[in-house]
Every structure is written in structure tokens, then in C-alpha cells.
Design a protein around this motif. Sequence first.
Motif, short mmCIF file in Angstrom:
data_model
loop_
_atom_site.label_atom_id
_atom_site.label_comp_id
_atom_site.label_asym_id
_atom_site.label_seq_id
_atom_site.Cartn_x
_atom_site.Cartn_y
_atom_site.Cartn_z
N GLU A 204 0.82 -1.22 0.00
CA GLU A 204 0.00 0.00 0.00
C GLU A 204 0.85 1.27 0.00
O GLU A 204 0.31 2.38 0.06
N GLY A 205 2.18 1.13 -0.04
CA GLY A 205 3.06 2.28 0.07
C GLY A 205 3.73 2.65 -1.24
O GLY A 205 3.62 1.95 -2.25
N ASP A 206 4.46 3.78 -1.21
CA ASP A 206 5.19 4.29 -2.36
C ASP A 206 6.67 3.97 -2.18
O ASP A 206 7.32 4.51 -1.29
N PRO A 207 7.23 3.10 -3.02
CA PRO A 207 8.63 2.71 -2.86
C PRO A 207 9.62 3.84 -3.14
O PRO A 207 10.80 3.73 -2.81
N GLN A 208 9.14 4.92 -3.76
CA GLN A 208 10.00 6.06 -4.06
C GLN A 208 9.82 7.20 -3.06
O GLN A 208 10.41 8.27 -3.22
N ALA A 209 9.01 6.99 -2.03
CA ALA A 209 8.69 8.07 -1.09
C ALA A 209 9.93 8.55 -0.32
O ALA A 209 10.09 9.74 -0.06
N ASP A 256 4.69 3.69 3.45
CA ASP A 256 5.74 4.29 2.63
C ASP A 256 7.13 3.91 3.14
O ASP A 256 8.04 3.64 2.34
N ALA A 259 7.68 0.25 2.15
CA ALA A 259 7.89 0.10 0.70
C ALA A 259 9.27 0.64 0.29
O ALA A 259 9.96 0.04 -0.54
N SER A 260 9.67 1.77 0.87
CA SER A 260 10.97 2.37 0.53
C SER A 260 12.13 1.52 1.05
O SER A 260 13.16 1.37 0.38
N GLU A 263 12.35 -1.58 -1.13
CA GLU A 263 12.93 -1.23 -2.42
C GLU A 263 14.45 -1.13 -2.33
O GLU A 263 15.17 -1.58 -3.23
N ARG A 296 8.42 -8.08 -3.97
CA ARG A 296 9.19 -7.08 -4.71
C ARG A 296 10.54 -7.63 -5.15
O ARG A 296 11.04 -7.31 -6.24
#
Length: 360
Positions: A204-209, A256, A259-260, A263, A296
Amino acid sequence: MTTTEPLVLGIETSCDETGVGIVRGRTLLANAIASSMDEHARYGGVVPEVAARAHLEAMTPTIERALADAGVALTDLDAIAVTSGPGLAGALMVGVSAAKALAVSLGTPLYAVNHLVGHVGADLLHGDGLRGAVGAVGELELPTVALLVSGGHTSLLLVRDLVADVELLGETIDDAAGEAFDKVARLLGLPYPGGPEIDRVAAEGDPQAIRFPRGLTLPKDLERHRYDFSFSGLKTSVARWVEKRRASGDPVPVADVAASFREAVADVLLTKALAACRDLGVPRLLLGGGVVANARVRELASERASAAGVDLRVPPLSLCTDNGAMIASLGAQLVANGHAPSGLAFGADSTLPVQQVQMH
């Protein structure tokens, strides 16, 4: 003894899973696993003494379950294989002792094998019930680069010959990737084990956050640690970022952060693995270990390998985590290639080097 398609029982007790597998050559007949993970959850990580005691309790029932699943008897076995290292010393001793007792009582040849090389051996297996393999199909071609990522190990290998020529290219110099997942999960208030929880939340998060650091990837680091890994700095960076948010009274965007972080780990793993493929001229990459269950990591591996023209192999997920089937598979290859049994003089070696495929 049948040497072309030997019937082999494998025992794996390097960490917190009691694994017993049975193979006939390269055909998987049984893969029974008893995990003590729930017992370790209250401590937030694996406790060696708890793991050893759990192996003692689970050993006989797990062997019996594997035999029943395979439809064979102990007296049918051509050989027994056991993980003799690396891993937790006390846990390894339980498996080694059980394997020796079986071998002596049955008069069956015993093979003491390397846990890490066993992860590569898992890719050889086929049979009913194996689902979830990724990448290339057909026989495993050698040489291959193998990236093994788990709670206790992050290792990059060059496998020229599964039973005779395995070279360690690099490994973690501090935390293993799986260990970092557990520690970051605890930091974010997520339960143990951290890998599946980070994976779930990160969806549910943004890997680029947040741009978290990629350990040992700067030019000065690559000179000395081209194929080595470091996740301690990444873990600390996540901790400082979260602490700063909390100190300022701002809510922590857990999805976030997860996910970051995920990543950053996946990026480093695949960057170094594919660099090894390129540098060595080996267009093949095999993944193994429990962290390979991370969505991922598998996704990025597929993307990057395809772009680099590298054949990617990922064993079925049931054979990525620690299991006895992979140990049985490696044992069967030793038998098929005419290697002599290990005898009974070997012991558990918690730091067994990957170059030593078999102990004698």
C-alpha cells in the motif's frame, strides 16, 4: 544402493525449521516441515536454545510424516543427508545427531552437506505439488551465479559444479537481509517475522517516497566489497528517519517506510547479483532463501534479469525457505556422482564455508 536415482532422506535443522525431505534422484516425494517460529515470536527473533529444544521435540514426528507422505520405509533408503553447517550450533547438533543415529541403526550411508549449497540443489527437484517456480524452465545450467537471501545469510555464489566447485563471491558483512527485515518491522510496530509483514504493508506504500541508502554501492566501497552486502546502515537510517518523525509529532507513514525500505534491499541485492553475472560472463542467476518469498524481490529480479539478458531461476516458494528436501537433493547428487559417504566423525560446524560442499 541405487546410484542413478537414489532414494535419499534429508534432515535440515540449521535455524528454526525442522525439515525432513525425501527424494528419488531429482523427484520430490516428501517435504515435511515443523516450524518453531511462533515460539520465537514473543522474543522478536530466533532464540538458539528454544530452537534446539523445538527440533528435539519435532524430529521424530517430522520424519514419520515425511515417510508417510513419500510412502516409503526407513529400510528402503539408499542414503541419508543432513545439514552439518552453517547455522545455529545447537540446532545443527540435533539434526546431525538424529541423522547419525538413523545411519548407524539402519546401516545406511550418511552424507553431511552444506546448507547454503543445498539451496541451489533445491532447483533440481521436480514432482507433483511443486508450484510457484519463476523464470527459466528445464535443467539448471552451470556455471550459475546464485543469490541466497534469508534471515541468517545473504550470500552470492558462483556455482561451477554443484557437488565439487562452489565459490563464495561475497556475503553480508553485518546484518543479513532477513534480519534487517525483522528489525525494521519491530521498529514500525509490526509482528515477527518481519519479512511477510513488511511485504504486506509495503503493497500500500510508495517505494520512491523515501530514498534510503544502498549499502556498499559507492565507488570507494565497490573497490573492496564489490559483491558484499551491508544492511546495518540501512536499518539505522530507517530508525533515524522514524525517530525524527515521531519527535516532531508527525505520524509515521508506515506503508511508505516499508515500501521504501523493501525497495532499497531489493535494489542492492539485484544490482550486485547482476553485476556478478556481467563481470563473470555468466548469463544465469538463481535465487534461494526465505527472503525470495518477498514479492518485490521476485518482481525486480524478473525485470532486471530480463533487461540484462540473464536467465532467472527461482525454485518453488515451498523450496526457498529452509527445508529437508533441498538437503536430500544435494545428497542424491553426491551419491549419483560417486562421492563417498561422510562417515561418522564429522560434527556440526556453525561457520562451515560454502566451498566445502560435503564434510567428511
